[in-house]
Design an enzyme around this catalytic site. Structure first.
Site: not given
Ligand code: CAA
Length: 257
Positions: A131, A111
């Protein structure tokens, strides 16, 4: 600033703003968004800056809003914090804002890129609104901007399944401007910004404002708005200089007046 880096050395009149929370894949916590809003507002007010490039790092542009910061909050907490009002401020930036995206552009990260005016992506970029997988939905304009840009069917699929799309798919959907190898995306975005920075900043500002109106209004009102801005530009020295330079077969020297 802790989570935002501003660099001015890449090209004249261009500011590069980097999201700098690499361990969390640039998850957009409240502090980062506050710093981003302040950085963009100050660059928007700086007459030396004509265009802004917003980037993350090669691995991640931004992996969305900070899930850890939001997980325990209730609806009234979210309402009071009103985190998305920051996004509104970013949308109000008057200077051209170009996103240079590599790696993850997910949720709020996608976004945020869509809030920018143009997107240059690396081949490794992944766009998505995941999300739904964490029991919510896009909250920073995703259902609106994405749908207007890529259409209902594709937006439905992305938002309801949370699937990621590649940079090539994003290009074919009209979501982004260009895909280049990972070594080149930042320079490509800076080059694009530099091209725009050579134009009259007043004309650029009013043109950007008018294009954005196309998304926010009906055709009649949009055309009226465009026409007013077009006529207004004839009050600028840059219009006189630009047209005279064309007639004299020389390059225009714009002064932003
Ligand atoms: N919020 C907080 N922490 C996050 C994050 C997020 N959105 N995305 C990644 N991180 C953190 C992870 O928790 C991890 O931290 P730790 O090492 O402390 O555990 C670190 O970043 C690295 O992430 P991963 O170990 O998960 O890395 P990966 O390569 O295995 O996966 C990823 C990468 C696919 C991006 C995965 O991290 C993921 O799915 N992240 C969340 C994506 C998501 O759902 N985003 C939407 C959020 S809600 C939103 O954005 C609402 C809106 O409309 C504004």
């Amino acid at each position: 600033m802790e989570f935002i880096k501003i660099s001015l050395q890449y090209a004249p009149k261009i500011a590069l703003v980097e999201l700098n929370r690499p361990k969390e894949l640039n998850a957009l916590n409240l502090q980062l968004m506050k710093e981003l809003k302040e950085a963009l507002a100050s660059l928007d007010n700086d007459p030396e800056i004509h265009a802004i490039v917003l980037t993350g790092n090669d691995q991640s542009f931004a992996a969305g809003a900070d899930i850890k910061q939001m997980s325990d909050l209730g609806a009234i907490d979210m309402l009071k914090i009103d985190q998305f009002s920051t996004w509104d401020q970013i949308r109000k930036v008057q200077k051209p804002l170009i996103a240079a995206v590599s790696g993850f552009a997910l949720g709020g990260g996608c976004e945020l890129a869509l809030t920018c005016d143009m997107i240059i992506a690396s081949e490794t970029a992944r766009f998505g609104q995941p999300e739904i997988k964490i029991g919510v939905m896009p909250g920073a304009g995703g259902t609106q901007r994405l749908t207007r840009i890529i259409g209902k069917a594709r937006a439905m699929e992305m938002v309801l399944t949370g699937k990621f799309i590649s940079a090539e798919e994003a290009l074919s959907y009209g979501l982004i401007n260009k895909v280049v190898p990972v070594e080149a995306y930042l320079q490509e975005a800076i080059n694009l910004a530099a091209k725009i920075a050579k134009m009259s900043p007043i004309a650029v500002r009013l043109a950007k404002e008018s294009i954005n109106r196309a998304y926010e209004t009906h055709m009649d009102e949009g055309l009226h708005f465009e026409r007013k801005n077009f006529y207004l530009l004839f009050a600028s020295e840059d219009q006189k200089e630009g047209m005279q330079a064309f007639i004299e077969k020389r390059g225009a020297k714009f002064k932003g007046r």
